[in-house]
Structures are given as structure tokens and as C-alpha cells.
Motif scaffolding. Structure first.
Motif, PDB file in Angstrom:
ATOM      1  N   ALA A 137      -4.028   0.866  -4.994  1.00  0.00           N
ATOM      2  CA  ALA A 137      -3.932   1.238  -3.509  1.00  0.00           C
ATOM      3  C   ALA A 137      -5.172   0.963  -2.804  1.00  0.00           C
ATOM      4  CB  ALA A 137      -3.547   2.669  -3.258  1.00  0.00           C
ATOM      5  N   CYS A 138      -6.391   1.043  -3.145  1.00  0.00           N
ATOM      6  CA  CYS A 138      -7.643   0.963  -2.701  1.00  0.00           C
ATOM      7  C   CYS A 138      -7.879  -0.622  -2.480  1.00  0.00           C
ATOM      8  CB  CYS A 138      -8.853   1.765  -3.380  1.00  0.00           C
ATOM      9  SG  CYS A 138      -8.614   3.268  -3.359  1.00  0.00           S
ATOM     10  N   VAL A 139      -7.463  -1.290  -3.451  1.00  0.00           N
ATOM     11  CA  VAL A 139      -7.616  -2.672  -3.644  1.00  0.00           C
ATOM     12  C   VAL A 139      -6.775  -3.009  -2.533  1.00  0.00           C
ATOM     13  CG1 VAL A 139      -7.387  -4.722  -4.988  1.00  0.00           C
ATOM     14  CG2 VAL A 139      -8.092  -2.841  -6.213  1.00  0.00           C
ATOM     15  N   CYS A 140      -5.598  -2.572  -2.243  1.00  0.00           N
ATOM     16  CA  CYS A 140      -4.732  -3.175  -1.394  1.00  0.00           C
ATOM     17  C   CYS A 140      -5.188  -3.006  -0.045  1.00  0.00           C
ATOM     18  CB  CYS A 140      -3.295  -2.371  -1.302  1.00  0.00           C
ATOM     19  SG  CYS A 140      -2.058  -3.317  -0.321  1.00  0.00           S
ATOM     20  N   LEU A 141      -5.666  -1.888   0.321  1.00  0.00           N
ATOM     21  CA  LEU A 141      -6.456  -1.642   1.608  1.00  0.00           C
ATOM     22  C   LEU A 141      -7.628  -2.334   1.837  1.00  0.00           C
ATOM     23  CD1 LEU A 141      -6.294   0.475   3.853  1.00  0.00           C
ATOM     24  CD2 LEU A 141      -7.979   1.789   2.837  1.00  0.00           C
ATOM     25  N   LEU A 142      -8.475  -2.700   0.721  1.00  0.00           N
ATOM     26  CA  LEU A 142      -9.631  -3.561   0.969  1.00  0.00           C
ATOM     27  C   LEU A 142      -9.073  -5.098   1.418  1.00  0.00           C
ATOM     28  CD1 LEU A 142     -12.580  -4.323   0.911  1.00  0.00           C
ATOM     29  CD2 LEU A 142     -12.253  -4.417  -1.650  1.00  0.00           C
ATOM     30  N   ASP A 143      -8.024  -5.486   0.685  1.00  0.00           N
ATOM     31  CA  ASP A 143      -7.309  -6.702   0.732  1.00  0.00           C
ATOM     32  C   ASP A 143      -7.164  -6.881   2.295  1.00  0.00           C
ATOM     33  OD1 ASP A 143      -7.233  -9.198  -0.219  1.00  0.00           O
ATOM     34  OD2 ASP A 143      -4.980  -9.140  -0.193  1.00  0.00           O
TER      35      ASP A 143
ATOM     36  N   LEU B 175      -3.483   4.747  -7.420  1.00  0.00           N
ATOM     37  CA  LEU B 175      -4.796   5.017  -6.366  1.00  0.00           C
ATOM     38  C   LEU B 175      -5.721   4.052  -6.445  1.00  0.00           C
ATOM     39  CD1 LEU B 175      -5.319   9.114  -6.709  1.00  0.00           C
ATOM     40  CD2 LEU B 175      -3.944   7.563  -4.934  1.00  0.00           C
ATOM     41  N   VAL B 176      -6.321   3.449  -7.504  1.00  0.00           N
ATOM     42  CA  VAL B 176      -7.196   2.283  -7.454  1.00  0.00           C
ATOM     43  C   VAL B 176      -6.644   1.203  -7.081  1.00  0.00           C
ATOM     44  CG1 VAL B 176      -8.264   0.770  -9.404  1.00  0.00           C
ATOM     45  CG2 VAL B 176      -8.323   3.163  -9.804  1.00  0.00           C
TER      46      VAL B 176
ATOM     47  N   PHE C  43       0.925  -1.133  -0.118  1.00  0.00           N
ATOM     48  CA  PHE C  43       0.059   0.028   0.014  1.00  0.00           C
ATOM     49  C   PHE C  43       0.857   1.159  -0.111  1.00  0.00           C
ATOM     50  CE2 PHE C  43      -2.073   3.389   2.520  1.00  0.00           C
ATOM     51  CZ  PHE C  43      -3.314   3.759   1.675  1.00  0.00           C
TER      52      PHE C  43
ATOM     53  N   THR D 291       2.458   1.523  -3.377  1.00  0.00           N
ATOM     54  CA  THR D 291       1.544   1.967  -4.591  1.00  0.00           C
ATOM     55  C   THR D 291       1.111   3.949  -4.363  1.00  0.00           C
ATOM     56  OG1 THR D 291       0.810  -0.122  -4.511  1.00  0.00           O
ATOM     57  CG2 THR D 291      -0.703   1.426  -5.614  1.00  0.00           C
ATOM     58  N   ALA D 292       1.058   4.046  -3.050  1.00  0.00           N
ATOM     59  CA  ALA D 292       0.865   5.350  -2.819  1.00  0.00           C
ATOM     60  C   ALA D 292       1.886   6.296  -3.312  1.00  0.00           C
ATOM     61  CB  ALA D 292       0.363   5.715  -1.601  1.00  0.00           C
TER      62      ALA D 292
END
Length: 443
Positions: free
Chosen positions: A190-196, A187-188, A104, A107-108
Motif C-alpha cells: 500500500a505504501c508503494v502504491c501511494l508513492l507511485d 501495508l508495504v 491502494f 491493498t488496505a
């Protein structure tokens, strides 16, 4: 996690060359709509990138891009021995969560990078996260799906996600970069990483079970490395991935020079290969369920297919012809990976302690050897010897290595009567670890 890591690994393919050129003041050149000098409105916010460096020669940019692509695999190669040992000691969930956290952050950092040094740091940081997330993820699957053919099916599903991430990421990144700017793809992801990471905390929170504390430490990674059977499998995994790792940075320029391929053809070169890869995974899983003692043969067959396909690439004269050998390479890689990744867990079961962090760290090292060399070595080989010689050499290496897998023939036949699980069920527990495994199985 595996899908995300491989998407982040490949999403920069269509973005970074143009992005580095824009940062250096040379303007975007990779996209078809990029205007000379980078001063137009096409390509998202390419024209808004600050000129941090004076314009440089294309060869210097090629070196920078090659080093940037290889930095992830290089750091991952260095960290994997440590991550495998740590995973064996603390379990799978905590390192997986830590790897996702680092991915994450990486990616950011990609999303907001404005100079080459920051891009290099983000790429290297991804290698650190991958060393934990990839190894812990595969090892967790091998541990949770302890019986065949469930283990092969589960690892096959993971391989399909890896393939989809690698092959779908370049068009995904290219389209979003072209129409939404360079930050949006990252950013997309990164959001997937956070959700996972949140899903992992809900489904398998680190430290949520006490059984791990009573389990023995796995076999040290240096002892696994000198196991001849594991060494043969690791060599096969590295050799079969060399064509993919060496073609990715070189085939685009060859297609443009030899057949005048357009930008969209170059961008879609690898995408059709996803389907034969999934087919290869499915076929190998079905064959492994019916004939589990022939895993070595499926791997050898895959290496022969890879070798023949690699030799056919230089003979192609148009975009449609190129797709055929690339599909053959990915189909062969699917056979090798799907057959040999479960074999690594099986070898640990019958010859060592059934803890899988270190053995899958060795598998990750095998992949990283290929992908660390690819971006740096492949271009030099093409420059000095030629594209055709590169492919013939890779094809020959795979064909010659295929018979080596015969070495696994006898050990694969141990599965029906000598696996750890059958021994425990027939002979009873011999220690605390065996008792825990039997109680878990009864539950």
C-alpha cells in the motif's frame, strides 16, 4: 504500477490458504511452523485471527480459494472493454491514477480483512483497479515511445517488472507473513502504491497537457476485436499464458504428491524462472532492433518453446528437474509478450488511429481469460484427467498455435515503408491530429 499490481496478485499465494483456514477455526496449515489448531506463536498473528466460521472440509476450502484467486481476473475481464474505451477518450494519466487509487484501497482492505467476504471484495476491487492501471500503463508507454526500437525496449522493461512482481511476490509475502504477521505485506505494498501515485502526479499530472483534447477518439474496441491481425495476436497472448495460469494453482500439490517436495521447495519453484524471463526480454528486444520484420517469428518460436517445456513438466522427478521446464515456459512467454505487445501498437498505427487504450485492453482481456480459467478449471482437469494430461494438452495447444502467427508475416513487413510516422514525414499532415503529431515530433 505494473510491478505493484502483479505483486499484489501473487503475494496472497502463500498467505490466503493458511489465513482462510485460521479464520474458519482450522488453524494455520500452510506454513511449516504452523502448529496444529493454530494456537502457537509461530506464523506472526495467525493464532489471533478470529474464528468466523466452523471448520470445513478441505475440498470446500479449495473451491473458496480457487474462486478468490479467479475473482480478480473475472472482474478485470468484464471491466476492460469499458476501461479501454474510457482511456481512449480521456487520455492515459487520469485512468492510471484512478487505477492506483483503487489498488491502494484494495491493498488496505486485504490488510484488515477478517472474513472471506471482505477478502473476496478486496480481490475483486483489485481487478477493477488493474483494468485501469494495467491498460493505461502499457498504453502510456506505447504512446510515449512511438518509434522502434525504443518502444520494444520500454515495453520490455515493463514486462521485466511484471515478471519480477509475479515471481518475487510469493517469497516476499511468505517471509513477511511468517515473521511479521499478515498485515505487513499488504501495508508495504500500500505504501508503494501511494508513492507511485505521488510520482505520477509530479511527473505526468492528469490534464497537464492540452494536446490530448485535440486528438481524435481511438478506434472502438469492437472494431479492433474483429481485426484479424489483432485477433491473432490476442489469441497468442492468451494461449501462451495458459500454462503459467494453470500450473500456478496445481503444481504445488503435484510436487508434494509425486516427489515429496518440502515447503521451501514449493515456495521457491517459480523464483529461478525470473532470470530466463529477463533474458528472453533482452534477447527479443535486441533481435527486434536488428530484424524488426520478424516479430511474428519470435512469437512463434516462443510458443514452440512453451509447448515443449509444458510437455516436459510431468516427466520431472525432483525439485531441480522441475525448475528447467518452468524456466523454459517463462523464457518462451518473454519471447511472445516482448514480440507481440509492440506489434499490437504497430497494428493500430498502420490500420487504425494511433490511440492505444482499447488495443491494450484487448491484450489485458487475453491475459485475464487465462488467469480467470486457471484457478477454477485447472484443478478440475487434474482431478478428472490427471496432471500429465493437463500439461500435454497445454503444450499441444501452444505448438499448434505457433504456425498461426505466420498470418502476421506480411503486415510486419509494412513497418519500414508504411508506418504512420513515415507517412507523416514524407507526405505531410492530412488533418489536425497529424499536424499535432508532427509539431510534437519537431519539438
Amino acid at each position: 504500477a505494473l510491478l505493484l499490481d502483479n505483486m499484489l496478485y501473487m503475494v496472497i499465494v502463500p498467505i490466503i490458504p493458511d489465513y482462510i483456514a485460521a479464520m474458519r477455526g482450522g488453524g494455520g496449515t500452510a506454513g511449516p511452523s504452523a502448529p496444529a489448531g493454530g494456537n502457537g506463536s509461530g506464523g506472526g498473528n495467525r493464532s489471533l485471527l478470529p474464528a468466523r466460521y466452523p471448520p470445513s472440509s478441505g475440498s470446500n476450502e479449495d473451491v473458496q480459494i480457487g474462486v478468490l484467486f479467479a475473482s480478480k481476473a473475472m472482474l478485470q475481464l468484464l471491466v476492460n472493454p469499458l476501461s479501454g474505451t474510457l482511456i481512449d477518450r480521456v487520455g492515459y494519466e487520469a485512468p492510471l491514477l484512478a487505477g492506483l487509487a483503487v489498488l491502494f484501497l484494495s491493498t488496505a482492505t486485504f490488510a484488515f480483512a477478517e472474513n472471506y467476504a471482505t477478502l473476496f471484495a478486496a480481490r475483486s476491487l483489485q481487478g477493477l483497479g488493474s483494468a485501469f492501471a494495467d491498460t493505461a500503463g502499457i498504453a502510456l508507454i506505447a504512446d510515449r515511445y512511438a518509434e522502434e526500437p525504443a518502444r520494444s525496449r520500454a515495453l520490455g522493461t515493463a514486462l521485466a517488472c511484471i515478471s519480477f512482481g509475479s515471481l518475487a511476490a510469493p517469497p516476499f509475502g511468505g517471509v513477511l507473513y511468517e515473521f511479521a504477521g499478515k498485515r505487513v505485506p499488504f501495508l508495504v505494498l500500500a505504501c508503494v502504491c501511494l508513492l507511485d501515485g505521488l510520482m505520477l502526479l509530479v511527473l505526468a499530472p492528469p490534464g497537464g497537457t492540452g494536446a490530448r483534447a485535440n486528438m481524435p477518439v481511438g478506434t472502438p474496441i469492437h472494431r479492433l476485436m474483429i481485426d484479424p491481425y489483432i485477433a491473432v495476436v490476442a489469441g497468442a497472448l492468451a494461449t501462451c499464458n495458459i500454462p503459467l495460469a494453470f500450473l500456478e494453482p496445481t503444481i504445488a500439490n503435484w510436487m508434494k504428491d509425486s516427489m515429496g517436495a518440502s515447503e521451501w521447495e514449493v515456495g521457491l519453484t517459480w523464483l529461478p524462472a525470473f532470470f530466463p524471463h529477463v533474458l528472453g526480454v533482452y534477447v527479443t528486444v535486441q533481435l527486434a532492433a536488428a530484424y524488426p520484420h520478424l516479430q511474428w517469428f519470435y512469437g512463434a518460436l516462443g510458443m514452440a518453446i512453451i509447448g515443449a517445456s509444458s510437455c516436459l513438466v510431468p516427466a520431472c522427478r525432483n525439485f531441480g528437474q522441475v525448475i528447467i521446464p518452468l524456466c523454459g515456459i517463462c523464457f518462451g512467454i518473454a519471447l511472445v509478450d516482448t514480440a507481440l505487445l509492440p506489434t499490437l501498437a504497430f497494428l493500430v498505427d498502420v490500420r487504425h488511429v494511433s490511440v492505444y487504450g482499447s488495443v491494450y485492453a484487448i491484450a489485458d482481456i487475453s491475459y485475464c481469460v487465462a488467469y480467470a480459467l486457471g484457478p477454477i478449471v485447472a484443478g478440475q482437469i487434474v482431478h478428472t484427467m490427471g496432471f500429465a494430461q493437463l500439461n500435454l494438452g497445454m503444450g499441444l495447444a501452444n505448438v499448434l498455435y505457433a504456425p498461426v502467427l505466420l498470418f502476421l508475416k506480411n503486415v510486419c513487413q509494412m513497418k519500414p515503408s508504411h508506418s504512420e510516422r513515415n507517412i507523416l514525414l514524407e507526405e505531410g499532415p492530412k488533418g489536425l491530429y497529424d499536424t499535432i503529431k508532427m509539431e510534437e515530433r519537431k519539438g
